[in-house]
Design a protein around this motif. Structure first.
Motif, PDB file in Angstrom:
ATOM      1  N   GLU A   1      21.308  81.770  33.201  1.00 48.74           N
ATOM      2  CA  GLU A   1      22.706  81.808  32.762  1.00 48.74           C
ATOM      3  C   GLU A   1      23.635  81.947  33.967  1.00 48.74           C
ATOM      4  O   GLU A   1      24.679  81.302  34.042  1.00 48.74           O
ATOM      5  CB  GLU A   1      22.920  82.974  31.788  1.00 48.74           C
ATOM      6  N   LYS A   2      23.241  82.769  34.925  1.00 48.72           N
ATOM      7  CA  LYS A   2      24.028  82.938  36.151  1.00 48.72           C
ATOM      8  C   LYS A   2      24.084  81.613  36.923  1.00 48.72           C
ATOM      9  O   LYS A   2      25.122  81.258  37.497  1.00 48.72           O
ATOM     10  CB  LYS A   2      23.400  84.033  37.019  1.00 48.72           C
ATOM     11  N   GLY A   3      22.986  80.864  36.920  1.00 43.13           N
ATOM     12  CA  GLY A   3      22.953  79.556  37.570  1.00 43.13           C
ATOM     13  C   GLY A   3      23.867  78.560  36.883  1.00 43.13           C
ATOM     14  O   GLY A   3      24.540  77.754  37.534  1.00 43.13           O
ATOM     15  N   ARG A   4      23.919  78.613  35.553  1.00 44.52           N
ATOM     16  CA  ARG A   4      24.828  77.728  34.810  1.00 44.52           C
ATOM     17  C   ARG A   4      26.285  78.083  35.104  1.00 44.52           C
ATOM     18  O   ARG A   4      27.150  77.214  35.187  1.00 44.52           O
ATOM     19  CB  ARG A   4      24.534  77.792  33.315  1.00 44.52           C
ATOM     20  N   GLU A   5      26.541  79.375  35.297  1.00 44.75           N
ATOM     21  CA  GLU A   5      27.891  79.801  35.670  1.00 44.75           C
ATOM     22  C   GLU A   5      28.250  79.254  37.059  1.00 44.75           C
ATOM     23  O   GLU A   5      29.355  78.771  37.282  1.00 44.75           O
ATOM     24  CB  GLU A   5      27.969  81.330  35.663  1.00 44.75           C
ATOM     25  N   PHE A   6      27.291  79.305  38.000  1.00 44.91           N
ATOM     26  CA  PHE A   6      27.482  78.720  39.334  1.00 44.91           C
ATOM     27  C   PHE A   6      27.836  77.239  39.205  1.00 44.91           C
ATOM     28  O   PHE A   6      28.776  76.758  39.846  1.00 44.91           O
ATOM     29  CB  PHE A   6      26.208  78.898  40.164  1.00 44.91           C
ATOM     30  N   LEU A   7      27.076  76.503  38.376  1.00 40.09           N
ATOM     31  CA  LEU A   7      27.331  75.068  38.199  1.00 40.09           C
ATOM     32  C   LEU A   7      28.715  74.814  37.605  1.00 40.09           C
ATOM     33  O   LEU A   7      29.398  73.855  37.988  1.00 40.09           O
ATOM     34  CB  LEU A   7      26.259  74.436  37.313  1.00 40.09           C
ATOM     35  N   HIS A   8      29.137  75.671  36.693  1.00 37.92           N
ATOM     36  CA  HIS A   8      30.467  75.539  36.097  1.00 37.92           C
ATOM     37  C   HIS A   8      31.546  75.654  37.180  1.00 37.92           C
ATOM     38  O   HIS A   8      32.440  74.811  37.260  1.00 37.92           O
ATOM     39  CB  HIS A   8      30.673  76.610  35.025  1.00 37.92           C
ATOM     40  N   TYR A   9      31.451  76.689  38.001  1.00 43.55           N
ATOM     41  CA  TYR A   9      32.455  76.882  39.054  1.00 43.55           C
ATOM     42  C   TYR A   9      32.354  75.819  40.138  1.00 43.55           C
ATOM     43  O   TYR A   9      33.370  75.377  40.677  1.00 43.55           O
ATOM     44  CB  TYR A   9      32.357  78.291  39.650  1.00 43.55           C
ATOM     45  N   PHE A  10      31.150  75.389  40.443  1.00 44.16           N
ATOM     46  CA  PHE A  10      30.974  74.314  41.425  1.00 44.16           C
ATOM     47  C   PHE A  10      31.648  73.034  40.919  1.00 44.16           C
ATOM     48  O   PHE A  10      32.341  72.346  41.664  1.00 44.16           O
ATOM     49  CB  PHE A  10      29.486  74.065  41.692  1.00 44.16           C
ATOM     50  N   SER A  11      31.449  72.728  39.653  1.00 51.12           N
ATOM     51  CA  SER A  11      32.046  71.538  39.052  1.00 51.12           C
ATOM     52  C   SER A  11      33.571  71.621  39.067  1.00 51.12           C
ATOM     53  O   SER A  11      34.256  70.646  39.378  1.00 51.12           O
ATOM     54  CB  SER A  11      31.539  71.388  37.619  1.00 51.12           C
ATOM     55  N   ARG A  12      34.096  72.794  38.743  1.00 53.47           N
ATOM     56  CA  ARG A  12      35.553  72.991  38.783  1.00 53.47           C
ATOM     57  C   ARG A  12      36.096  72.785  40.187  1.00 53.47           C
ATOM     58  O   ARG A  12      37.128  72.137  40.378  1.00 53.47           O
ATOM     59  CB  ARG A  12      35.918  74.411  38.319  1.00 53.47           C
ATOM     60  N   MET A  13      35.405  73.347  41.180  1.00 52.04           N
ATOM     61  CA  MET A  13      35.841  73.194  42.564  1.00 52.04           C
ATOM     62  C   MET A  13      35.814  71.722  42.975  1.00 52.04           C
ATOM     63  O   MET A  13      36.754  71.213  43.589  1.00 52.04           O
ATOM     64  CB  MET A  13      34.941  74.006  43.496  1.00 52.04           C
ATOM     65  N   ALA A  14      34.742  71.013  42.620  1.00 58.35           N
ATOM     66  CA  ALA A  14      34.627  69.590  42.965  1.00 58.35           C
ATOM     67  C   ALA A  14      35.752  68.796  42.307  1.00 58.35           C
ATOM     68  O   ALA A  14      36.340  67.902  42.938  1.00 58.35           O
ATOM     69  CB  ALA A  14      33.266  69.059  42.542  1.00 58.35           C
ATOM     70  N   ASP A  15      36.078  69.122  41.057  1.00 60.13           N
ATOM     71  CA  ASP A  15      37.176  68.438  40.368  1.00 60.13           C
ATOM     72  C   ASP A  15      38.508  68.691  41.058  1.00 60.13           C
ATOM     73  O   ASP A  15      39.334  67.786  41.181  1.00 60.13           O
ATOM     74  CB  ASP A  15      37.267  68.890  38.910  1.00 60.13           C
ATOM     75  N   LEU A  16      38.725  69.929  41.497  1.00 52.81           N
ATOM     76  CA  LEU A  16      39.976  70.261  42.178  1.00 52.81           C
ATOM     77  C   LEU A  16      40.116  69.521  43.498  1.00 52.81           C
ATOM     78  O   LEU A  16      41.220  69.163  43.911  1.00 52.81           O
ATOM     79  CB  LEU A  16      40.064  71.771  42.426  1.00 52.81           C
ATOM     80  N   LEU A  17      38.996  69.282  44.178  1.00 50.00           N
ATOM     81  CA  LEU A  17      39.043  68.615  45.476  1.00 50.00           C
ATOM     82  C   LEU A  17      39.096  67.097  45.370  1.00 50.00           C
ATOM     83  O   LEU A  17      39.379  66.426  46.354  1.00 50.00           O
ATOM     84  CB  LEU A  17      37.848  69.029  46.331  1.00 50.00           C
ATOM     85  N   LYS A  18      38.844  66.548  44.186  1.00 49.85           N
ATOM     86  CA  LYS A  18      38.948  65.092  44.016  1.00 49.85           C
ATOM     87  C   LYS A  18      40.377  64.669  44.279  1.00 49.85           C
ATOM     88  O   LYS A  18      41.325  65.330  43.875  1.00 49.85           O
ATOM     89  CB  LYS A  18      38.545  64.677  42.603  1.00 49.85           C
ATOM     90  N   GLY A  19      40.521  63.569  44.966  1.00 49.70           N
ATOM     91  CA  GLY A  19      41.850  63.066  45.241  1.00 49.70           C
ATOM     92  C   GLY A  19      42.397  63.503  46.590  1.00 49.70           C
ATOM     93  O   GLY A  19      43.357  62.932  47.076  1.00 49.70           O
TER      94      GLY A  19
END
Length: 99
Positions: A69-87
């Motif tokens: 579950e902690k790993g899935r939380e990491f993936l959630h935040y990683f995905s959010r960060m990647a989305d923010l950096l797009k563009g």
């Protein structure tokens, strides 16, 4: 400044391993699908297990790795960060991360 267009960093590799492990997967399969050497997969599995982001189970006599579950939380935040950096142009991304 050096270019890192196709090189993954430590965080990206961890995210790749965790993504592959969401369904439960053997070490060898992670190694091939994530394009890692044997030494690298040992390092990342130990890191992720030690941080509680990955769990090791035994299925049919073989170790299988699953994202916690902690790993899935990491993936959630990683995905959010990647989305923010797009563009952002690559130079700005490097400057933003360095700040």
């Amino acid at each position: 400044m050096s270019e890192r267009k196709n090189n993954r960093g430590k965080i990206e590799i961890m995210a790749d391993v965790l993504t592959l492990s969401t369904v439960g997967i053997k070490k060898t399969h992670i190694m091939y699908k994530a394009n890692l050497s044997y030494e690298q997969i040992l390092y990342y599995l130990n890191e992720l297990l030690g941080k509680g982001l990955l769990a090791q189970d035994v299925m049919e006599g073989s170790p299988v790795y699953r994202t916690t579950e902690k790993g899935r939380e990491f993936l959630h935040y990683f995905s959010r960060m990647a989305d923010l950096l797009k563009g952002y142009p690559e130079e700005q991304k490097v400057q933003l991360v360095a700040q």
